[in-house]
Design a protein around this motif. Structure first.
Motif, PDB file in Angstrom:
ATOM      1  N   MET A   1       0.857  -1.189   0.000  1.00  0.00           N
ATOM      2  CA  MET A   1       0.000   0.000   0.000  1.00  0.00           C
ATOM      3  C   MET A   1       0.891   1.237   0.000  1.00  0.00           C
ATOM      4  O   MET A   1       1.748   1.391   0.892  1.00  0.00           O
ATOM      5  CB  MET A   1      -0.919   0.001   1.228  1.00  0.00           C
ATOM      6  CG  MET A   1      -1.860   1.185   1.322  1.00  0.00           C
ATOM      7  SD  MET A   1      -2.945   1.064   2.768  1.00  0.00           S
ATOM      8  CE  MET A   1      -3.849   2.606   2.590  1.00  0.00           C
ATOM      9  N   GLU A   2       0.709   2.101  -0.980  1.00  0.00           N
ATOM     10  CA  GLU A   2       1.533   3.303  -1.110  1.00  0.00           C
ATOM     11  C   GLU A   2       0.924   4.428  -0.269  1.00  0.00           C
ATOM     12  O   GLU A   2       0.226   5.307  -0.770  1.00  0.00           O
ATOM     13  CB  GLU A   2       1.619   3.716  -2.585  1.00  0.00           C
ATOM     14  CG  GLU A   2       2.154   2.635  -3.515  1.00  0.00           C
ATOM     15  CD  GLU A   2       3.591   2.272  -3.206  1.00  0.00           C
ATOM     16  OE1 GLU A   2       4.332   3.148  -2.698  1.00  0.00           O
ATOM     17  OE2 GLU A   2       3.981   1.116  -3.475  1.00  0.00           O
ATOM     18  N   TRP A   3       1.219   4.403   1.027  1.00  0.00           N
ATOM     19  CA  TRP A   3       0.556   5.330   1.930  1.00  0.00           C
ATOM     20  C   TRP A   3       1.409   6.550   2.303  1.00  0.00           C
ATOM     21  O   TRP A   3       0.868   7.580   2.722  1.00  0.00           O
ATOM     22  CB  TRP A   3       0.139   4.612   3.210  1.00  0.00           C
ATOM     23  CG  TRP A   3       1.283   4.043   4.011  1.00  0.00           C
ATOM     24  CD1 TRP A   3       1.829   2.805   3.884  1.00  0.00           C
ATOM     25  CD2 TRP A   3       2.008   4.711   5.053  1.00  0.00           C
ATOM     26  NE1 TRP A   3       2.854   2.643   4.791  1.00  0.00           N
ATOM     27  CE2 TRP A   3       2.995   3.794   5.517  1.00  0.00           C
ATOM     28  CE3 TRP A   3       1.932   5.973   5.633  1.00  0.00           C
ATOM     29  CZ2 TRP A   3       3.887   4.110   6.537  1.00  0.00           C
ATOM     30  CZ3 TRP A   3       2.823   6.298   6.654  1.00  0.00           C
ATOM     31  CH2 TRP A   3       3.783   5.364   7.091  1.00  0.00           C
TER      32      TRP A   3
ATOM     33  N   THR B   1     -10.034   2.783  -2.376  1.00  0.00           N
ATOM     34  CA  THR B   1      -8.592   2.972  -2.224  1.00  0.00           C
ATOM     35  C   THR B   1      -7.855   2.437  -3.448  1.00  0.00           C
ATOM     36  O   THR B   1      -6.900   3.060  -3.933  1.00  0.00           O
ATOM     37  CB  THR B   1      -8.097   2.263  -0.949  1.00  0.00           C
ATOM     38  OG1 THR B   1      -8.844   2.731   0.178  1.00  0.00           O
ATOM     39  CG2 THR B   1      -6.623   2.548  -0.706  1.00  0.00           C
ATOM     40  N   GLU B   2      -8.314   1.301  -3.956  1.00  0.00           N
ATOM     41  CA  GLU B   2      -7.713   0.739  -5.166  1.00  0.00           C
ATOM     42  C   GLU B   2      -7.881   1.689  -6.342  1.00  0.00           C
ATOM     43  O   GLU B   2      -6.963   1.865  -7.158  1.00  0.00           O
ATOM     44  CB  GLU B   2      -8.352  -0.606  -5.489  1.00  0.00           C
ATOM     45  CG  GLU B   2      -7.757  -1.266  -6.725  1.00  0.00           C
ATOM     46  CD  GLU B   2      -8.598  -2.414  -7.240  1.00  0.00           C
ATOM     47  OE1 GLU B   2      -8.017  -3.433  -7.652  1.00  0.00           O
ATOM     48  OE2 GLU B   2      -9.842  -2.273  -7.261  1.00  0.00           O
TER      49      GLU B   2
ATOM     50  N   SER C   1      -0.826  -1.880  -3.763  1.00  0.00           N
ATOM     51  CA  SER C   1       0.271  -2.591  -4.397  1.00  0.00           C
ATOM     52  C   SER C   1      -0.152  -4.023  -4.703  1.00  0.00           C
ATOM     53  O   SER C   1      -1.157  -4.519  -4.169  1.00  0.00           O
ATOM     54  CB  SER C   1       1.503  -2.604  -3.482  1.00  0.00           C
ATOM     55  OG  SER C   1       1.870  -1.286  -3.109  1.00  0.00           O
TER      56      SER C   1
ATOM     57  N   ILE D   1      -3.351   3.421  -5.149  1.00  0.00           N
ATOM     58  CA  ILE D   1      -2.331   3.367  -4.098  1.00  0.00           C
ATOM     59  C   ILE D   1      -2.163   1.964  -3.520  1.00  0.00           C
ATOM     60  O   ILE D   1      -1.383   1.777  -2.585  1.00  0.00           O
ATOM     61  CB  ILE D   1      -2.641   4.370  -2.960  1.00  0.00           C
ATOM     62  CG1 ILE D   1      -3.962   4.033  -2.269  1.00  0.00           C
ATOM     63  CG2 ILE D   1      -2.645   5.781  -3.487  1.00  0.00           C
ATOM     64  CD1 ILE D   1      -4.251   4.947  -1.082  1.00  0.00           C
TER      65      ILE D   1
ATOM     66  N   GLU E   1      -7.784   8.133   4.750  1.00  0.00           N
ATOM     67  CA  GLU E   1      -8.333   7.494   3.554  1.00  0.00           C
ATOM     68  C   GLU E   1      -9.783   7.042   3.799  1.00  0.00           C
ATOM     69  O   GLU E   1     -10.626   7.139   2.902  1.00  0.00           O
ATOM     70  CB  GLU E   1      -7.468   6.306   3.147  1.00  0.00           C
ATOM     71  CG  GLU E   1      -6.076   6.674   2.653  1.00  0.00           C
ATOM     72  CD  GLU E   1      -6.103   7.511   1.377  1.00  0.00           C
ATOM     73  OE1 GLU E   1      -7.028   7.338   0.570  1.00  0.00           O
ATOM     74  OE2 GLU E   1      -5.186   8.338   1.196  1.00  0.00           O
TER      75      GLU E   1
ATOM     76  N   ARG F   1       0.885  10.853   1.890  1.00  0.00           N
ATOM     77  CA  ARG F   1      -0.522  11.191   1.697  1.00  0.00           C
ATOM     78  C   ARG F   1      -1.058  11.931   2.919  1.00  0.00           C
ATOM     79  O   ARG F   1      -0.404  12.000   3.968  1.00  0.00           O
ATOM     80  CB  ARG F   1      -1.341   9.923   1.417  1.00  0.00           C
ATOM     81  CG  ARG F   1      -0.862   9.150   0.183  1.00  0.00           C
ATOM     82  CD  ARG F   1      -1.802   8.018  -0.165  1.00  0.00           C
ATOM     83  NE  ARG F   1      -3.106   8.513  -0.599  1.00  0.00           N
ATOM     84  CZ  ARG F   1      -3.389   8.960  -1.810  1.00  0.00           C
ATOM     85  NH1 ARG F   1      -2.436   9.011  -2.734  1.00  0.00           N
ATOM     86  NH2 ARG F   1      -4.601   9.373  -2.127  1.00  0.00           N
TER      87      ARG F   1
ATOM     88  N   LYS G   1      -7.842   4.765  -6.354  1.00  0.00           N
ATOM     89  CA  LYS G   1      -6.886   5.864  -6.255  1.00  0.00           C
ATOM     90  C   LYS G   1      -5.508   5.457  -6.760  1.00  0.00           C
ATOM     91  O   LYS G   1      -4.623   6.301  -6.902  1.00  0.00           O
ATOM     92  CB  LYS G   1      -6.766   6.326  -4.799  1.00  0.00           C
ATOM     93  CG  LYS G   1      -7.984   7.063  -4.272  1.00  0.00           C
ATOM     94  CD  LYS G   1      -7.718   7.535  -2.851  1.00  0.00           C
ATOM     95  CE  LYS G   1      -8.874   8.362  -2.305  1.00  0.00           C
ATOM     96  NZ  LYS G   1      -8.586   8.846  -0.922  1.00  0.00           N
TER      97      LYS G   1
ATOM     98  N   THR H   1      -2.787   8.090   8.292  1.00  0.00           N
ATOM     99  CA  THR H   1      -3.013   8.083   6.847  1.00  0.00           C
ATOM    100  C   THR H   1      -4.179   7.184   6.468  1.00  0.00           C
ATOM    101  O   THR H   1      -5.047   7.567   5.672  1.00  0.00           O
ATOM    102  CB  THR H   1      -1.740   7.618   6.112  1.00  0.00           C
ATOM    103  OG1 THR H   1      -0.650   8.478   6.456  1.00  0.00           O
ATOM    104  CG2 THR H   1      -1.945   7.659   4.607  1.00  0.00           C
TER     105      THR H   1
END
Length: 310
Positions: free
Chosen positions: A1-3, A240-241, A247, A245, A112, A6, A243, A108
């Motif tokens: 997860m690219e958190w 969230t997907e 992985s 972000i 979200e 953010r 967006k 974060t």
């Protein structure tokens, strides 16, 4: 997860390092705090005669020391007049708790969930009031009672707060074999799912109705409540997907976490056999199914666990 990098939520209250106030462990007797399972069957709270004797002895020892325990209880604080908030502020100012990576991650993920549910509520002409997430260590007081970290993460509808001891994430990986940041995010999103249920009236109706239910009936209804929270977590996962972000492997992390904390899996691990009538969160297959349904559809209307077979 690219958190990382953010937006982080400001709706986090850090109580780690705060001394526990007076009061026994365990959420309120009506069970209004909706918790995340930590393993094994739930046991009724309460102490035996040995506990009572110990409390009496402690009372008179404190009395001899000049500490009026009844006055302390009335003030809701600790001896010396403090409430424990001073320690919380010190931790935050010192930067050791407020700025650590886990805190940033929690802030974060919470942000979200705020973005997702604000958008969903806005589409229906409503305003989304986000919950506060309380970080604690050891034990914590909530409007639903005092709980130890052994209770696992939980949501209290009476104060609209999510309570999380981040040590649970370590246990999630080491004890349950559910590693990964998206597995951790799923835990937070599940508890926020209970907040959604509180806002739309599901939790108030359930807590009122279960007072008239047998234990088996209450357990069966609790399963449907928990599975809907899983589905709501899946809805958040879908947004969230979108967006971009997530992985590769993130969805599998969440599904693995759902599998590892199913009632049947937990009971097999802790006692070697299952007692279906005691299930109160759902089986591994059910939890995976409803999270995946929310994730696949992104539609809260697909999360009706009360009218559909679970």
């Amino acid at each position: 997860m690219e958190w990382k990098g953010r937006r982080q939520s400001d709706n986090v209250e850090d109580r780690r390092g705060q001394a526990r106030g007076p009061g026994g462990f365990g959420r309120d007797p009506l069970g209004r705090g909706m918790g995340f399972p930590r393993g094994g069957m739930r046991r009724a709270s309460g102490g035996g005669i040995g506990t009572i004797i110990l409390l009496v002895v402690v009372f008179f020892i404190l009395k001899a020391m000049g500490i009026d325990l009844m006055q302390v209880l009335d003030q809701g604080g600790m001896p010396g007049g403090g409430t424990g908030t001073e320690q919380t502020e010190t931790v935050a100012e010192g930067g050791t708790a407020a700025s650590d990576e886990m805190t940033q991650f929690v802030r974060t993920v919470l942000a979200e969930t705020e973005d997702t549910w604000s958008g969903i509520f806005k589409a229906s002409g409503e305003t989304y009031p986000p919950p506060t997430l309380v970080l604690f260590s050891g034990a914590v007081r909530s409007a639903c009672g005092t709980a130890s970290s052994a209770s696992g993460p939980f949501y209290c509808p009476l104060d609209k707060k999510v309570y999380l001891d981040t040590d649970f994430f370590r246990e999630l990986e080491q004890r349950f074999g559910a590693s990964g940041d998206f597995a951790q995010a799923y835990v937070i999103a599940h508890e926020v799912g209970h907040h959604i249920q509180n806002l739309i009236g599901v939790l108030p109706k359930f807590n009122e109705a279960r007072q008239r239910m047998s234990q088996d009936e209450a357990n069966a209804m609790s399963v449907r409540v928990e599975l809907q929270a899983d589905c709501f977590a899946g809805v958040w996962g879908r947004f969230t997907e979108q967006k971009g972000i997530l992985s590769a492997g993130d969805l599998e992390e969440a599904l693995n976490a759902a599998q590892q904390i199913g009632d049947d899996t937990l009971q097999k691990r802790t006692q070697g056999y299952v007692v279906p009538e005691s299930f109160n969160h759902g089986t591994s297959a059910q939890r995976m199914k409803w999270f995946k349904r929310g994730f696949d559809t992104g539609d809260i209307n697909a999360c009706d666990t009360f009218s559909n077979p679970v």
